[in-house]
Design an enzyme around this catalytic site. Structure first.
Site: not given
Ligand code: DGL
Length: 276
Positions: A13-14, A45-46, A76-78, A155, A187-189
């Site tokens: 993940d990012s 990454y988003g 990571c979704n992105t 976070e 999104c992961t969060h």
């Molecule tokens: N992990 C990213 C996602 O799931 C969220 C955090 C980021 O923007 O890197 O899209």
């Protein structure tokens, strides 16, 4: 030759967010070992371009391959939305992302054919959730919304703070007005905000957690490929069952990991990801 069944699963993940995916994998397939990489030096990454996300993801899967992983989960979704299609065919091990499993369940779950997707700006702009959902069921209407403030709020640990509730209201009210009955936490969060989202959305909207669906898909994939770890050859020290790598701020990462994982993370190793 080493038996691949006992190799770990690479999860990346990012940053810390993909730990929600690692957590689901551990819950659903507890016999599997995880080797996690969080790109904490280059998060988020988003808001980055596709070229950059492909370059970062390629470096990370190369790193994971040097560690002998048997499969890769792009948590990571992105990165799943922007890089998976390019990097998966370059690898000789299975690589799966979180978008397709989440999108598939959303298409199957909606009763009124109206699905909401909340995600980072890059994921929303990629249009992948919409594409997969409407490929599965062309009659479904997808309403997407980027929610960039959610990641920093999570976070900061403000999971149900009044500020977060207010931000959620601002983001979700326009989606609620469309009449959605299903919402993908893309999104992961966001699964960490589940209670706050449910409070704002009310009971009539079903929340889809792609992390959960991805762990299910991973289990099926490992079974199909005869890659399930049968537990016959485990590390002697249970602390070596899972390992964690980051590109920066290892202590902060470890703290976050210990606040959400069902086991103790003793250390996260710092690596120079640019070398891969
Ligand atoms: N992990 C990213 C996602 O799931 C969220 C955090 C980021 O923007 O890197 O899209």
């Amino acid at each position: 030759m080493e038996d691949l069944r006992y190799a770990p699963i690479g999860v990346f993940d990012s940053g810390v967010g993909g730990l929600t995916v690692a957590r689901e994998i551990v819950r659903q397939i507890p016999g599997e070992r995880i080797l996690y990489f969080g790109d904490t030096a280059r998060v988020p990454y988003g808001s980055k371009s596709q070229d950059t996300i492909i370059r970062f993801s390629r470096q990370i899967v190369h790193f994971l391959q040097t560690k002998g992983v048997k499969a890769v989960v792009v948590a990571c979704n992105t990165a799943s939305a922007l890089a998976l299609e390019t990097i998966a065919p370059e690898m000789d091990i299975p690589v799966i992302g979180v978008v397709i499993p989440g999108a598939r369940v959303a298409a199957e779950s909606t009763k009124n054919g109206k699905v909401g997707v909340i995600a980072t700006k890059s994921t929303v702009d990629s249009g992948l959730y919409t594409r997969v959902i409407t490929e599965m069921d062309p009659s479904v209407q997808v309403y997407s919304k980027a929610c960039p403030l959610f990641v920093p709020l999570v976070e900061e640990g403000w999971l149900s703070d009044p500020v977060t509730v207010e931000v959620a209201r601002r983001y979700l009210e326009p989606l609620l007005e469309t009449g959605i009955d299903t919402l993908v936490m893309g999104c992961t969060h966001y699964p960490l905000l589940r209670d706050t989202l449910a409070q704002v959305l009310g009971e009539q909207v079903l929340l889809i957690n792609p992390a959960y669906e991805t762990a299910r898909e991973l289990k099926h994939l490992l079974e199909r490929e005869d890659l399930i770890n049968d537990g016959a050859c485990m590390p002697e020290d249970p602390e070596n069952m899972h390992s964690f790598y980051v590109s920066d701020a290892a202590d902060k990462f470890r703290e976050f990991a210990n606040s959400i994982l069902p086991f103790w993370v003793d250390r996260a190793k710092l690596i120079g990801i640019d070398e891969y």
